[in-house]
Enzyme design. Structure first.
Site, PDB file in Angstrom:
ATOM      1  N   GLU A   1      -2.525   7.545  -4.798  1.00  0.00           N
ATOM      2  CA  GLU A   1      -2.884   6.952  -6.093  1.00  0.00           C
ATOM      3  C   GLU A   1      -4.361   7.085  -6.451  1.00  0.00           C
ATOM      4  O   GLU A   1      -4.741   7.014  -7.621  1.00  0.00           O
ATOM      5  CB  GLU A   1      -2.494   5.472  -6.138  1.00  0.00           C
ATOM      6  CG  GLU A   1      -3.339   4.578  -5.232  1.00  0.00           C
ATOM      7  CD  GLU A   1      -2.912   3.107  -5.286  1.00  0.00           C
ATOM      8  OE1 GLU A   1      -1.724   2.828  -5.118  1.00  0.00           O
ATOM      9  OE2 GLU A   1      -3.792   2.255  -5.509  1.00  0.00           O
TER      10      GLU A   1
ATOM     11  N   ASP B   1       4.338  -0.409  -7.044  1.00  0.00           N
ATOM     12  CA  ASP B   1       3.076  -0.722  -7.720  1.00  0.00           C
ATOM     13  C   ASP B   1       1.941   0.070  -7.082  1.00  0.00           C
ATOM     14  O   ASP B   1       0.807   0.020  -7.542  1.00  0.00           O
ATOM     15  CB  ASP B   1       2.785  -2.229  -7.616  1.00  0.00           C
ATOM     16  CG  ASP B   1       1.564  -2.628  -8.437  1.00  0.00           C
ATOM     17  OD1 ASP B   1       1.516  -2.260  -9.621  1.00  0.00           O
ATOM     18  OD2 ASP B   1       0.645  -3.283  -7.887  1.00  0.00           O
TER      19      ASP B   1
ATOM     20  N   HIS C   1      -0.731  -0.159  -9.814  1.00  0.00           N
ATOM     21  CA  HIS C   1      -1.497  -1.099  -8.976  1.00  0.00           C
ATOM     22  C   HIS C   1      -1.983  -2.295  -9.805  1.00  0.00           C
ATOM     23  O   HIS C   1      -3.167  -2.640  -9.797  1.00  0.00           O
ATOM     24  CB  HIS C   1      -2.679  -0.371  -8.310  1.00  0.00           C
ATOM     25  CG  HIS C   1      -3.085  -1.011  -7.015  1.00  0.00           C
ATOM     26  ND1 HIS C   1      -3.436  -0.277  -5.907  1.00  0.00           N
ATOM     27  CD2 HIS C   1      -3.207  -2.312  -6.651  1.00  0.00           C
ATOM     28  CE1 HIS C   1      -3.752  -1.101  -4.919  1.00  0.00           C
ATOM     29  NE2 HIS C   1      -3.615  -2.349  -5.358  1.00  0.00           N
TER      30      HIS C   1
ATOM     31  N   ARG D   1       0.862  -1.186   0.000  1.00  0.00           N
ATOM     32  CA  ARG D   1       0.000   0.000   0.000  1.00  0.00           C
ATOM     33  C   ARG D   1       0.898   1.236   0.000  1.00  0.00           C
ATOM     34  O   ARG D   1       1.903   1.285   0.724  1.00  0.00           O
ATOM     35  CB  ARG D   1      -0.908   0.033   1.243  1.00  0.00           C
ATOM     36  CG  ARG D   1      -2.112  -0.891   1.164  1.00  0.00           C
ATOM     37  CD  ARG D   1      -3.113  -0.449   0.086  1.00  0.00           C
ATOM     38  NE  ARG D   1      -4.242  -1.356  -0.044  1.00  0.00           N
ATOM     39  CZ  ARG D   1      -4.319  -2.384  -0.891  1.00  0.00           C
ATOM     40  NH1 ARG D   1      -3.308  -2.651  -1.695  1.00  0.00           N
ATOM     41  NH2 ARG D   1      -5.408  -3.128  -0.954  1.00  0.00           N
TER      42      ARG D   1
END
Ligand code: NAI
Length: 333
Positions: free
Chosen positions: A265, A260, A297, A236
């Site tokens: 985000e 990622d 993500h 996260r």
């Protein structure tokens, strides 16, 4: 026929939900926009909604859904921080999720990111396409013999550790709930968080986001790390204080970063923003570093994971329709 309003639909969602047998008894109403209070009315006629990580199911949104007759919320993801569970409970709505779809998908993407970043495959790919066959600037390092630190040895952290053991790396780990039998069997050593920070050449985050883990990597912790450390985060975004990360990259203390997930985000990742000039300044700065690699993500995004997400979600919706108990481990309210 159970009518389900499906929000934030992407083409891969639609393909996988429409192909999962048995789909009898469900009518999907696919919407591309997200569910939030001002779009909730479009669930009219549905008894259930199917949502993802960026749909916003706060109390006002849930109240509108309840007034429309929606009784079931099926999250097609593991996280549930975007749902006001207490409000759902008060409104007598069922909330279910998919707790684990493919830990392998995330672990494999984690290692893929590291390999790409370290061996500069993304840069080599672009060079060769332009007929530039020079190797300058593409020097990487062997993973064999390096110290890899795994923060969080749950489902994903364990598989990541095992893959790194396959590379003949020395793997150390930390977790408030260590699994000593697993560690012994796989040749992994549990150490303190501080020892992991000071000894790792590669550091990979697999702990969940909680009040305790928010900004786990910050100015204080970056300072303790080995100079040149590579950091991977597929967990996260908020586990890392991004501005301190940028400072550590600028000073050269951090040697490479693969992400990622990103602190801010929401509203950026999962969308095509290629025409948008107003990209978040911090993300824009991160993207200027040649030793930073970012994916949007997508660690979960494999055929197997999508299949499992649609299988579990569809089965739970059918159980709701037949008034049967939900699949074990999936119930939130
Ligand atoms: P899990 O619940 O199986 O494992 C998490 C582990 O972290 C547990 O063993 C827990 O004890 C440990 N932990 C908690 N606090 C810690 C701390 N302060 N330091 C070290 N360890 C700590 O979760 P799983 O399935 O392995 O997932 C890990 C994370 O991966 C999730 O929380 C989620 O944020 C992320 N994820 C990312 C995806 C992506 O597409 N990028 C997809 C799925 C999950």
């Amino acid at each position: 026929m159970l009518e389900v309003a499906f929000f934030d639909t992407k083409t891969y969602d639609r393909r996988s939900f429409e192909s999962v047998p048995p789909k009898d008894g469900i009518k999907w109403n696919f919407h591309e926009f997200r569910l939030q209070a001002d779009t909730a009315k479009l669930a009219q006629g549905a008894k259930a909604v199917c949502v993802f990580v960026n749909d916003k199911l706060d109390q006002p949104c849930l109240k509108i859904l309840a007034e429309l007759g929606v009784r079931m919320i099926a999250l097609r993801c593991a996280g549930f921080n975007n749902v006001d569970l207490q409000a759902a409970k008060d409104l007598k709505m069922n909330v279910v999720r998919v707790p684990a779809y493919s830990p392998h998908a995330v672990a494999e993407h984690t290692v893929g990111l590291l390999l790409t970043l370290n061996r500069k495959i993304h840069r080599a790919y672009n060079r060769v396409r332009e007929h530039n066959f020079a190797l300058n600037g593409l020097v990487g390092f062997d993973i064999a013999g390096k110290n890899v630190g795994i923060i969080g040895t749950g489902r994903i952290g364990k598989i990541t550790a095992q893959i790194f053991r396959g590379f003949e790396a020395n793997v150390v780990a930390c977790d408030p709930f260590p699994d000593s039998a697993w560690a012994e069997a796989k040749g992994v050593k549990y150490v303190s968080f501080d020892e992991l920070l000071t000894t790792s050449d590669i550091l990979s985050l697999h702990a969940p986001l909680t009040p305790e883990t928010k900004h786990l990597l910050c100015e204080n912790t970056f300072r303790k790390m080995k100079r040149g450390v590579f950091i991977i985060n597929t967990s996260r975004g908020k586990l890392i204080h991004t501005k301190s990360l940028i400072d550590s990259l600028k000073s050269g203390h951090v040697g490479g970063v693969a992400l990622d997930v990103y602190e801010e985000e929401e509203g950026i990742f999962f969308e095509d923003r290629s025409e948008d000039v107003a990209l978040d300044d911090v993300l824009a700065r991160l993207l200027t570093f040649p030793n930073v690699l970012i994916t949007s993500h997508q660690a979960f995004l494999t055929e197997e994971a999508l299949h499992e997400i649609s299988r579990v979600t569809t089965e739970n919706l059918q159980k709701f329709d037949r008034n049967e108990p939900f699949l074990s481990g999936t119930v939130l309210t």
